[in-house]
Design a protein around this motif. Structure first.
Motif, mmCIF file in Angstrom:
data_model
loop_
_atom_site.group_PDB
_atom_site.id
_atom_site.type_symbol
_atom_site.label_atom_id
_atom_site.label_comp_id
_atom_site.label_asym_id
_atom_site.label_seq_id
_atom_site.Cartn_x
_atom_site.Cartn_y
_atom_site.Cartn_z
ATOM 1 N N VAL A 4 0.857 -1.188 0.000
ATOM 2 C CA VAL A 4 0.000 0.000 0.000
ATOM 3 C C VAL A 4 0.887 1.229 0.000
ATOM 4 N N LEU A 244 -6.938 -3.895 2.596
ATOM 5 C CA LEU A 244 -5.621 -3.761 1.979
ATOM 6 C C LEU A 244 -5.734 -3.654 0.458
ATOM 7 N N ALA A 267 -5.431 -5.041 9.388
ATOM 8 C CA ALA A 267 -4.865 -4.562 8.125
ATOM 9 C C ALA A 267 -3.788 -3.524 8.371
ATOM 10 N N GLU A 271 0.029 -3.624 7.364
ATOM 11 C CA GLU A 271 0.501 -2.606 6.418
ATOM 12 C C GLU A 271 0.046 -1.239 6.927
ATOM 13 N N ALA A 274 -2.218 1.449 5.250
ATOM 14 C CA ALA A 274 -3.649 1.224 5.013
ATOM 15 C C ALA A 274 -4.510 2.177 5.819
#
Length: 342
Positions: A4, A244, A267, A271, A274
């Motif tokens: 991301v 994501l 999420a 990451e 996100a």
């Protein structure tokens, strides 16, 4: 992992000046102004539009329910999926009012579901294992659920042109799994994460506490993939994958209540970028939701004392998102008003 890209905030000051220059007192629209700036950053446009909205309701069953963590049997998941597909659930009614499409994503319902135009088959397995006595899922099953959820979201955005997604869930027992996930990923004391769920009397709530304490004692996992494998559930993990996937496609996601917010926290732990794409719709009445929001660094748009799930709160926030976008695209500047250029 699903990559991301964080928001490019180099344009934030210029966008803030654009909003400040609208025909209104400075800051008069409060957090709607902040939302407008964020939507412009996500979309890369000064005139974003979010006319085509999709609610994804992720469904799955939980082995924990065998231990009595819910006041309802797992068969209710299948019955409520049928209700959603028939267009007769609360989420369907709200979606019709706000102009959103509804799809149910079968991530792990413990039954074979008949094909339906509004049903997406992303089943990893028929329910999770009982996390009170063993890991709910294998690492491969976790990765499969994440990937399938991401694929559903990306297909909706990239192939079908949806410009905003909302996420919700249906899964008897999923407040128990969410409490365990929150306990480890926040982290927070387990007792502070456990609420009534779909409804418990005092005896049922005490049983839920005891079962979840047993599950938590079984494993000391704290890394996100490990926590998701230990405690499930499939709809929560697939929902995290969808968040994501949407974020990777630079698309905002309206996050519903306690369960959906726990998926969003997962999420974000997987990451962190996100978080830029998650719009937390409302503060749920379910115990533990305030902890999720704090852990995610989020301030929800409204507090309506709701705790139904299904994406109902996310749908009610959709008009606010569209209004914030309209502030950018439709409201005259103060300079134009004063110069008579209307």
């Amino acid at each position: 992992m699903i990559p991301v890209v964080p928001l490019d905030r180099s344009r934030e000051a210029a966008l803030r000046a654009l909003v400040d220059g609208k025909a209104k007192p400075l800051g008069a629209l409060g957090r709607i102004e902040d939302l407008a700036v964020r939507l412009a950053l996500i979309s890369g446009r000064e005139d974003p539009s979010f006319d085509k909205a999709l609610l994804l309701v992720f469904a799955g069953d939980h082995g924990l329910n065998q231990a009595g963590v819910s006041a309802y049997p797992s068969a209710v998941t299948t019955a409520m999926v049928a209700t959603l597909l028939a267009g007769r659930a609360s989420a369907n009614a709200f979606a019709r009012v706000v102009g959103a499409e509804v799809r149910v994503v079968d991530a792990g319902v413990a039954a074979d579901l008949a094909p339906h135009p509004a049903l997406v088959d992303a089943k990893v397995r028929r329910g999770t294992r009982n996390a009170a006595s063993q890991p709910a899922l294998t690492p491969d099953e976790v990765q499969s659920a994440l990937a399938r959820g991401a694929a559903v979201a990306r297909r909706a955005v990239e192939a079908e042109g949806f410009d905003i997604l909302a996420v919700g869930e249906m899964g008897i027992g999923n407040s128990a799994s969410a409490a365990l996930i929150l306990h480890r990923l926040a982290p927070a004391p387990l007792a502070d994460c456990i609420g009534l769920g779909a409804g418990h009397d005092a005896e049922g709530l005490a049983r839920k506490h005891a079962v979840l304490a047993q599950a938590a004692a079984r494993s000391d996992a704290s890394d996100p993939p490990g926590v998701l494998a230990e405690f499930g559930g499939l709809e929560i993990i697939a929902m995290a994958g969808a968040i994501l996937g949407a974020a990777a496609a630079r698309t905002p996601v309206l996050v519903d209540g306690f369960i959906a917010s726990t998926a969003a926290l997962a999420a974000i732990r997987l990451e962190p970028a996100a978080a830029d794409y998650c719009i937390f719709a409302h503060r749920s009445a379910e115990k533990g939701h305030a902890l999720v929001l704090e852990a995610a660094g989020a301030e929800p748009l409204v507090d309506l004392s709701m705790r139904l799930g299904e994406g109902t709160g996310a749908l009610l926030a959709l008009p606010m998102v569209r209004a914030a976008a309209a502030l950018l695209s439709e409201v005259a500047s103060l300079d134009d008003v004063l110069a008579g250029r209307l």
